[in-house]
Design a protein around this motif. Structure first.
Motif, PDB file in Angstrom:
ATOM      1  N   UNK A   1     -13.449  -6.122   3.385  1.00 40.80           N
ATOM      2  CA  UNK A   1     -14.651  -5.820   4.573  1.00 40.80           C
ATOM      3  C   UNK A   1     -13.877  -4.590   5.324  1.00 40.80           C
ATOM      4  N   UNK A   2     -14.640  -3.832   5.719  1.00 45.22           N
ATOM      5  CA  UNK A   2     -13.978  -2.598   6.286  1.00 45.22           C
ATOM      6  C   UNK A   2     -13.135  -2.672   7.765  1.00 45.22           C
ATOM      7  N   UNK A   3     -12.209  -1.812   7.778  1.00 44.57           N
ATOM      8  CA  UNK A   3     -11.600  -1.769   8.873  1.00 44.57           C
ATOM      9  C   UNK A   3     -11.365  -0.374   9.334  1.00 44.57           C
ATOM     10  N   UNK A   4     -11.969  -0.001  10.594  1.00 48.94           N
ATOM     11  CA  UNK A   4     -12.412  -0.665  11.577  1.00 48.94           C
ATOM     12  C   UNK A   4     -14.028  -0.873  11.684  1.00 48.94           C
ATOM     13  N   UNK A   5     -14.738  -0.866  10.669  1.00 47.04           N
ATOM     14  CA  UNK A   5     -16.188  -0.510  10.768  1.00 47.04           C
ATOM     15  C   UNK A   5     -16.783  -2.099  10.683  1.00 47.04           C
TER      16      UNK A   5
ATOM     17  N   UNK B 255     -14.144   9.886 -12.952  1.00 45.04           N
ATOM     18  CA  UNK B 255     -13.435  11.248 -12.345  1.00 45.04           C
ATOM     19  C   UNK B 255     -11.873  10.897 -12.597  1.00 45.04           C
ATOM     20  N   UNK B 256     -11.471   9.777 -13.207  1.00 38.72           N
ATOM     21  CA  UNK B 256     -10.033   9.638 -13.585  1.00 38.72           C
ATOM     22  C   UNK B 256      -9.281   9.339 -12.306  1.00 38.72           C
ATOM     23  N   UNK B 257      -9.733   8.533 -11.547  1.00 41.31           N
ATOM     24  CA  UNK B 257      -9.037   8.255 -10.089  1.00 41.31           C
ATOM     25  C   UNK B 257      -8.411   6.843 -10.252  1.00 41.31           C
ATOM     26  N   UNK B 258      -7.256   6.625  -9.752  1.00 43.95           N
ATOM     27  CA  UNK B 258      -6.608   5.532  -9.454  1.00 43.95           C
ATOM     28  C   UNK B 258      -7.238   4.677  -8.125  1.00 43.95           C
ATOM     29  N   UNK B 259      -7.844   3.588  -8.352  1.00 39.77           N
ATOM     30  CA  UNK B 259      -8.520   2.690  -7.337  1.00 39.77           C
ATOM     31  C   UNK B 259      -7.546   1.847  -6.563  1.00 39.77           C
ATOM     32  N   UNK B 260      -7.534   2.037  -5.111  1.00 45.01           N
ATOM     33  CA  UNK B 260      -6.640   1.077  -4.223  1.00 45.01           C
ATOM     34  C   UNK B 260      -7.708   0.524  -3.309  1.00 45.01           C
ATOM     35  N   UNK B 261      -7.951  -0.845  -3.695  1.00 37.54           N
ATOM     36  CA  UNK B 261      -8.746  -1.803  -2.990  1.00 37.54           C
ATOM     37  C   UNK B 261      -8.124  -2.624  -1.976  1.00 37.54           C
ATOM     38  N   UNK B 262      -8.188  -2.468  -0.567  1.00 35.26           N
ATOM     39  CA  UNK B 262      -7.590  -3.042   0.559  1.00 35.26           C
ATOM     40  C   UNK B 262      -8.679  -4.251   0.747  1.00 35.26           C
ATOM     41  N   UNK B 263      -8.204  -5.551   0.363  1.00 33.63           N
ATOM     42  CA  UNK B 263      -9.379  -6.443   0.665  1.00 33.63           C
ATOM     43  C   UNK B 263      -8.423  -7.907   1.566  1.00 33.63           C
TER      44      UNK B 263
ATOM     45  N   UNK C 210      -9.969   1.547 -16.094  1.00 33.42           N
ATOM     46  CA  UNK C 210      -9.620   1.842 -14.837  1.00 33.42           C
ATOM     47  C   UNK C 210      -8.421   1.361 -14.176  1.00 33.42           C
ATOM     48  N   UNK C 211      -7.624   1.813 -13.608  1.00 33.84           N
ATOM     49  CA  UNK C 211      -6.016   1.434 -13.008  1.00 33.84           C
ATOM     50  C   UNK C 211      -6.542   1.041 -11.771  1.00 33.84           C
ATOM     51  N   UNK C 212      -6.215  -0.154 -11.427  1.00 29.45           N
ATOM     52  CA  UNK C 212      -6.605  -0.783  -9.876  1.00 29.45           C
ATOM     53  C   UNK C 212      -5.547  -1.366  -9.338  1.00 29.45           C
ATOM     54  N   UNK C 213      -5.224  -1.406  -7.965  1.00 24.29           N
ATOM     55  CA  UNK C 213      -4.466  -2.056  -7.564  1.00 24.29           C
ATOM     56  C   UNK C 213      -5.113  -2.812  -6.162  1.00 24.29           C
ATOM     57  N   UNK C 214      -5.020  -4.083  -6.088  1.00 24.82           N
ATOM     58  CA  UNK C 214      -5.905  -4.745  -5.020  1.00 24.82           C
ATOM     59  C   UNK C 214      -4.764  -5.546  -4.077  1.00 24.82           C
ATOM     60  N   UNK C 215      -5.183  -5.572  -2.858  1.00 27.35           N
ATOM     61  CA  UNK C 215      -4.195  -5.988  -1.731  1.00 27.35           C
ATOM     62  C   UNK C 215      -4.798  -7.137  -0.966  1.00 27.35           C
ATOM     63  N   UNK C 216      -3.657  -8.130  -0.795  1.00 31.37           N
ATOM     64  CA  UNK C 216      -4.223  -9.097   0.378  1.00 31.37           C
ATOM     65  C   UNK C 216      -3.162  -9.580   1.283  1.00 31.37           C
ATOM     66  N   UNK C 217      -3.244 -10.170   1.991  1.00 33.81           N
ATOM     67  CA  UNK C 217      -2.110 -10.414   3.075  1.00 33.81           C
ATOM     68  C   UNK C 217      -2.466 -11.781   3.796  1.00 33.81           C
ATOM     69  N   UNK C 218      -1.405 -12.358   4.376  1.00 36.25           N
ATOM     70  CA  UNK C 218      -1.428 -13.635   5.269  1.00 36.25           C
ATOM     71  C   UNK C 218      -1.825 -13.359   6.513  1.00 36.25           C
TER      72      UNK C 218
ATOM     73  N   UNK D  95       0.857  -1.267   0.077  1.00 34.64           N
ATOM     74  CA  UNK D  95       0.072  -0.026  -0.095  1.00 34.64           C
ATOM     75  C   UNK D  95       0.835   1.044  -0.190  1.00 34.64           C
ATOM     76  N   UNK D  96       2.028   1.366   0.778  1.00 38.87           N
ATOM     77  CA  UNK D  96       2.938   2.414   1.007  1.00 38.87           C
ATOM     78  C   UNK D  96       3.519   2.582  -0.288  1.00 38.87           C
ATOM     79  N   UNK D  97       4.156   1.478  -0.932  1.00 38.34           N
ATOM     80  CA  UNK D  97       4.810   1.406  -2.256  1.00 38.34           C
ATOM     81  C   UNK D  97       3.942   2.148  -3.427  1.00 38.34           C
TER      82      UNK D  97
END
Length: 492
Positions: A238-242, A261-269, A300-308, A160-162
């Protein structure tokens, strides 16, 4: 001969690095999940160890989504593969199942010198990226995933930071604006401060189970364009903290909004397996994007994230994760390769865990039944705890809590009496910080004030995990409920 006060250490030489000379952006960074409340919890734990008497016997840390620290048992198959990777002599151990040995051999075969102690490619081990791509394809019903667009990372946070580093640019009104949900996970606000971007808040609808409204996105975007250049739209689902789970309709609307609106999407999943709410289902942004047709999936430009670290695994300490990019500019991708090469590579043990969870035991393999049972037990237990949390808070006057549809947290709203607000101001604290600090000092329960995540003006919340074992969670919830009643009477 040196003269004291001229050449010696007492010459009065000023430090190079001071609070005034240091990077001022660092001073703006806040991370509530490990903030003052947690430092106080650690201090109280030391006092308990020293025998200092308290009205409680232990600190219950419900402040952070650290499943194993809360007593969740590791998934056997994951640890067996990791054990073999770390100590390959276990390949000869008859007690190790053959499918675990096979996964370990595949991982070790892709490592330099057949050792997880060797560096890997900066983008991550190729065979594991291939495994991640196949996992994404299965999850998304066959929509293709290219391993070359997948970058392994040190947990999702690193990715995400990168990604934000690539997006942030400009000065003045040209500075990049990053749209984030409020309440948000403080990683986002911290990274935005650190990178010198502009935080653009859009508020989730608490009265509608923390729903995301396009009209609110439009309001936030319009206001932000008066002073910055919004380029990024972040979502957490799903939401964090909600703890809310976004519907397919909402995701489609968000994608249309980003395209228009020409926005880059970041999806924290990262909580995609943690779904508990009746009628709720996880939909990945990538899947919906491609199902909406080429007018969106080609643009649409998209970055989606996952974690262990979350879901049923909870392997926070191994620091494994990935990001998949869609429609990333080839020139930017080359710069990204350069950027990730600076860190050499993500932790190889974390990469290995990711390889295991994206290539789990299959029907007919020796570990399949145990793996399935352990995974199911973890997720069903979390679902039970989500329901328990909602049930207890629903019966507590002055506390309002939306259903925990997913993730690992509840974010209750509390009424704080005016006299308590005055006492908080006198103590130099936000009212919800004041409440959480009193809660910690009088009951040993450590939760995080809502002000650390952002909240609508005039409302107060706290975030707590649902991770403690069910018996301990019942104790925690009832103690918290009783404390709140006492607190409100004290400051009535």
């Amino acid at each position: 001969m040196s003269v004291e006060g001229t050449n010696g250490p007492a010459c009065g030489r000023q430090k190079v690095l001071t609070l005034d000379s240091m990077n001022q952006r660092v001073k703006q960074v806040e991370y509530a999940v490990r903030g003052p409340i947690v430092l106080q919890a650690a201090a109280i734990e030391k006092e308990l160890q020293q025998g200092i008497r308290k009205p409680f016997s232990e600190v219950i840390r419900a402040n952070i989504g650290d499943a194993h620290a809360m007593g969740q048992k590791p998934i056997t198959f994951i640890r067996q593969v990791l054990a073999i990777c770390t100590y390959p002599q276990l390949l000869c151990d008859p007690n190790m199942p053959e499918d675990a040995k096979l996964r370990a051999k595949q991982i070790l075969g892709a490592c330099g010198g057949h050792s997880v102690g060797a560096y890997t490619a900066s983008q991550g081990i190729e065979t594991i990226r291939q495994s991640v791509a196949k996992y994404i394809e299965r999850r998304d019903g066959g929509i293709p995933s290219n391993p070359d667009n997948i970058f392994l990372s040190t947990g999702a946070s690193d990715a995400i930071v990168t990604t934000l580093k690539l997006l942030v640019s400009g000065e003045g009104r040209q500075r990049t604006g990053v749209m984030i949900p409020i309440p948000q996970y403080p990683l986002y606000s911290a990274a935005i401060s650190d990178l010198g971007a502009v935080q653009v808040n859009y508020y989730l609808d608490e009265e509608n189970c923390w729903a995301l409204n396009i009209s609110e996105l439009q309001r936030a975007l319009h206001q932000a364009r008066q002073h910055c250049t919004p380029k990024v739209l972040c979502t957490i689902n799903p939401g964090n903290p909600t703890g809310q789970v976004q519907s397919r309709q909402v995701i489609e609307e968000v994608i249309r909004f980003a395209a228009k609106e020409k926005l880059f999407l970041m999806a924290d999943e990262v909580y995609q397996d943690n779904i508990y709410g009746e009628g709720c289902q996880f939909h990945s942004f990538k899947k919906i994007l491609f199902e909406m047709g080429s007018q969106y999936s080609d643009v649409v430009e998209l970055a989606s994230f996952h974690s262990v670290s979350k879901c049923y695994m909870g392997e926070c300490g191994y620091r494994g994760g990935y990001v998949e990019y869609v429609n990333l500019d080839p020139g930017v991708k080359a710069e990204l390769m350069k950027l990730v090469s600076v860190r050499l590579c993500p932790p190889v043990s974390g990469q290995a865990v990711l390889g295991v969870i994206t290539d789990p035991p299959q029907p007919g393999e020796p570990s399949y039944q145990t793996f399935l049972k352990e995974k199911t037990n973890v997720l069903s237990s979390l679902a039970e705890r989500a329901r328990l949390t909602e049930e207890v808070f629903r019966g507590a006057p002055g506390i309002r809590c939306n259903p925990v549809q997913g993730a690992m947290y509840s974010f209750p709203r509390i009424d704080i009496p005016p006299k308590a607000i005055e006492a908080a101001k006198a103590a130099g604290q936000a009212p919800d910080m004041f409440f959480c600090m009193k809660l910690l000092e009088e009951t040993g329960i450590c939760v995080v004030p809502g002000s650390g995540f952002g909240q609508a003006e005039g409302t107060y919340h706290f975030r707590m995990t649902i991770l403690p074992p069910t018996d301990k969670l019942k104790v925690l919830l009832n103690k918290l409920k009783c404390f709140y009643e006492t607190f409100t009477k004290r400051y009535a």
